[in-house]
Design a protein around this motif. Structure first.
Motif, mmCIF file in Angstrom:
data_model
loop_
_atom_site.group_PDB
_atom_site.id
_atom_site.type_symbol
_atom_site.label_atom_id
_atom_site.label_comp_id
_atom_site.label_asym_id
_atom_site.label_seq_id
_atom_site.Cartn_x
_atom_site.Cartn_y
_atom_site.Cartn_z
ATOM 1 N N UNK A 1 0.795 -1.226 0.000
ATOM 2 C CA UNK A 1 0.000 0.000 0.000
ATOM 3 C C UNK A 1 0.827 1.275 0.000
ATOM 4 N N UNK A 2 2.137 1.181 -0.145
ATOM 5 C CA UNK A 2 2.951 2.395 -0.199
ATOM 6 C C UNK A 2 2.826 3.058 -1.573
ATOM 7 N N UNK A 3 3.225 4.326 -1.656
ATOM 8 C CA UNK A 3 3.082 5.088 -2.895
ATOM 9 C C UNK A 3 3.892 4.498 -4.042
ATOM 10 N N UNK A 4 5.053 3.926 -3.738
ATOM 11 C CA UNK A 4 5.902 3.383 -4.793
ATOM 12 C C UNK A 4 5.754 1.869 -4.932
ATOM 13 N N UNK A 5 4.631 1.339 -4.470
ATOM 14 C CA UNK A 5 4.431 -0.104 -4.454
ATOM 15 C C UNK A 5 4.287 -0.662 -5.864
ATOM 16 N N UNK A 6 4.800 -1.877 -6.087
ATOM 17 C CA UNK A 6 4.529 -2.556 -7.359
ATOM 18 C C UNK A 6 3.077 -2.989 -7.413
ATOM 19 N N UNK A 7 2.672 -3.512 -8.545
ATOM 20 C CA UNK A 7 1.295 -3.978 -8.691
ATOM 21 C C UNK A 7 1.024 -5.208 -7.854
ATOM 22 N N UNK A 8 -0.222 -5.640 -7.809
ATOM 23 C CA UNK A 8 -0.601 -6.772 -6.963
ATOM 24 C C UNK A 8 -0.022 -8.086 -7.464
ATOM 25 N N UNK A 9 0.086 -9.028 -6.549
ATOM 26 C CA UNK A 9 0.535 -10.377 -6.869
ATOM 27 C C UNK A 9 -0.602 -11.346 -6.589
ATOM 28 N N UNK A 10 -0.880 -12.203 -7.533
ATOM 29 C CA UNK A 10 -1.855 -13.278 -7.329
ATOM 30 C C UNK A 10 -1.367 -14.514 -8.071
ATOM 31 N N UNK A 11 -1.970 -15.626 -7.799
ATOM 32 C CA UNK A 11 -1.605 -16.882 -8.457
ATOM 33 C C UNK A 11 -2.546 -17.085 -9.640
ATOM 34 N N UNK A 12 -1.972 -17.238 -10.821
ATOM 35 C CA UNK A 12 -2.770 -17.469 -12.026
ATOM 36 C C UNK A 12 -2.118 -18.589 -12.827
ATOM 37 N N UNK A 13 -2.720 -19.763 -12.773
ATOM 38 C CA UNK A 13 -2.211 -20.899 -13.526
ATOM 39 C C UNK A 13 -2.829 -21.006 -14.916
ATOM 40 N N UNK A 14 -3.813 -20.163 -15.212
ATOM 41 C CA UNK A 14 -4.551 -20.284 -16.468
ATOM 42 C C UNK A 14 -3.963 -19.397 -17.556
ATOM 43 N N UNK A 15 -3.598 -18.176 -17.203
ATOM 44 C CA UNK A 15 -3.101 -17.233 -18.194
ATOM 45 C C UNK A 15 -1.714 -16.722 -17.787
ATOM 46 N N UNK A 16 -1.173 -15.818 -18.570
ATOM 47 C CA UNK A 16 0.096 -15.181 -18.227
ATOM 48 C C UNK A 16 1.276 -16.122 -18.314
ATOM 49 N N UNK A 17 2.229 -15.921 -17.396
ATOM 50 C CA UNK A 17 3.478 -16.660 -17.443
ATOM 51 C C UNK A 17 3.309 -18.156 -17.304
ATOM 52 N N UNK A 18 2.375 -18.598 -16.472
ATOM 53 C CA UNK A 18 2.173 -20.036 -16.286
ATOM 54 C C UNK A 18 1.694 -20.689 -17.575
ATOM 55 N N UNK A 19 0.779 -20.026 -18.276
ATOM 56 C CA UNK A 19 0.268 -20.568 -19.536
ATOM 57 C C UNK A 19 1.367 -20.616 -20.589
ATOM 58 N N UNK A 20 2.156 -19.544 -20.660
ATOM 59 C CA UNK A 20 3.229 -19.509 -21.661
ATOM 60 C C UNK A 20 4.243 -20.616 -21.401
ATOM 61 N N UNK A 21 4.600 -20.814 -20.135
ATOM 62 C CA UNK A 21 5.589 -21.846 -19.828
ATOM 63 C C UNK A 21 5.012 -23.238 -20.074
ATOM 64 N N UNK A 22 3.716 -23.404 -19.774
ATOM 65 C CA UNK A 22 3.072 -24.703 -20.011
ATOM 66 C C UNK A 22 3.078 -25.051 -21.496
ATOM 67 N N UNK A 23 2.840 -24.065 -22.342
ATOM 68 C CA UNK A 23 2.713 -24.308 -23.777
ATOM 69 C C UNK A 23 4.053 -24.276 -24.512
#
Length: 251
Positions: free
Chosen positions: A46-68
């Motif tokens: 919640x700080x002003x310079x915070x990175x974006x949120x982190x969540x677990x996504x096995x369907x899309x994004x990096x997990x999907x790219x690595x799976x395929x």
């Protein structure tokens, strides 16, 4: 740390997570928020310079790219745990984190048990597994992933099931390379998790339980974990796998 609901429709779920984790729904000057959103549970600094949120996504994004496109059984982690024609070992990932390595191995056919001791990270992983189970392309993979929440050393010592053939460890160690702190997940997790100062005890416990081998992922130039010496090592550009062999994996 507080729990936030993004929208009234998520208020009940936010209250359930708050109760399960012993967290308030609002606290003045909170540094982190566990947010219940339309796209899943996420952790946000919640700080002003915070990175974006982190969540677990096995369907899309990096997990999907690595799976395929990630290289399948040719990946170094697959070789390290002993994936080979006709061999898909049962693996206990005792430092599960966000489940990325566990998902890769499950996608290759390994039966996975995953232990995560930090309750917030375990909650993110649980939520990601539940959402993935509803996706027809990924459900068959996450069915091979069983999540346990607790201290790995204690759970390994109390293990009642058939011993895992392979135990996989990726402990968090002090990082001297400042570039490592740029990663969004590392910036969020280090204040929550700290360093795994009990890694030598975890390695000893893993060696006592695993039937065939223990695999430890390390930064390429980092020292081995104190204790037993690895039988051999697989080394990549930025990381390596220290392999402690007990007996050969066979189909």
């Amino acid at each position: 740390m507080e729990v936030q609901a993004h929208g009234a429709s998520h208020q009940a779920a936010a209250e359930q997570w708050a109760q399960r984790l012993g967290l308030p729904l609002h606290i003045d000057a909170a540094e982190f928020a566990l947010q219940v959103t339309d796209i899943g549970l996420q952790l946000q600094q919640l700080s002003d310079d915070a990175p974006g949120p982190v969540r677990v996504d096995f369907v899309e994004g990096g997990a999907a790219h690595r799976r395929l496109f990630g290289g399948g059984a040719g990946q170094m982690i697959a070789k390290a745990v002993g994936v080979q024609p006709g061999v898909r070992p049962a693996v206990l990932d005792a430092t599960a984190g966000l489940g990325k390595d566990g998902f890769v191995l499950a996608s290759l056919g390994c039966q996975m048990s995953l232990i995560e001791r930090q309750p917030i990270i375990a909650a993110l992983l649980e939520d990601g597994l539940q959402r993935a189970a509803a996706d027809p392309d990924v459900a068959v993979i996450v069915q091979r992933m069983r999540l346990l929440q607790g201290n790995s050393i204690e759970l390994i010592a109390q293990w009642q099931d058939v011993p895992p053939q392979v135990i996989y460890l990726d402990p968090m160690f002090p990082h001297r390379d400042k570039s490592a702190l740029v990663k969004k997940e590392m910036r969020l997790f280090r204040p929550l998790v700290g360093d795994d100062l009990d890694a030598p005890a975890l390695l000893a416990a893993a060696l006592a339980l695993a039937s065939h081998r223990v695999v430890v992922k390390r930064p390429r130039k980092a020292p081995c974990i104190e204790g037993a010496k690895p039988s051999h090592t697989l080394e990549g550009k930025s990381s390596r796998y220290d392999i402690y062999a007990k007996k050969a994996l066979k189909g």
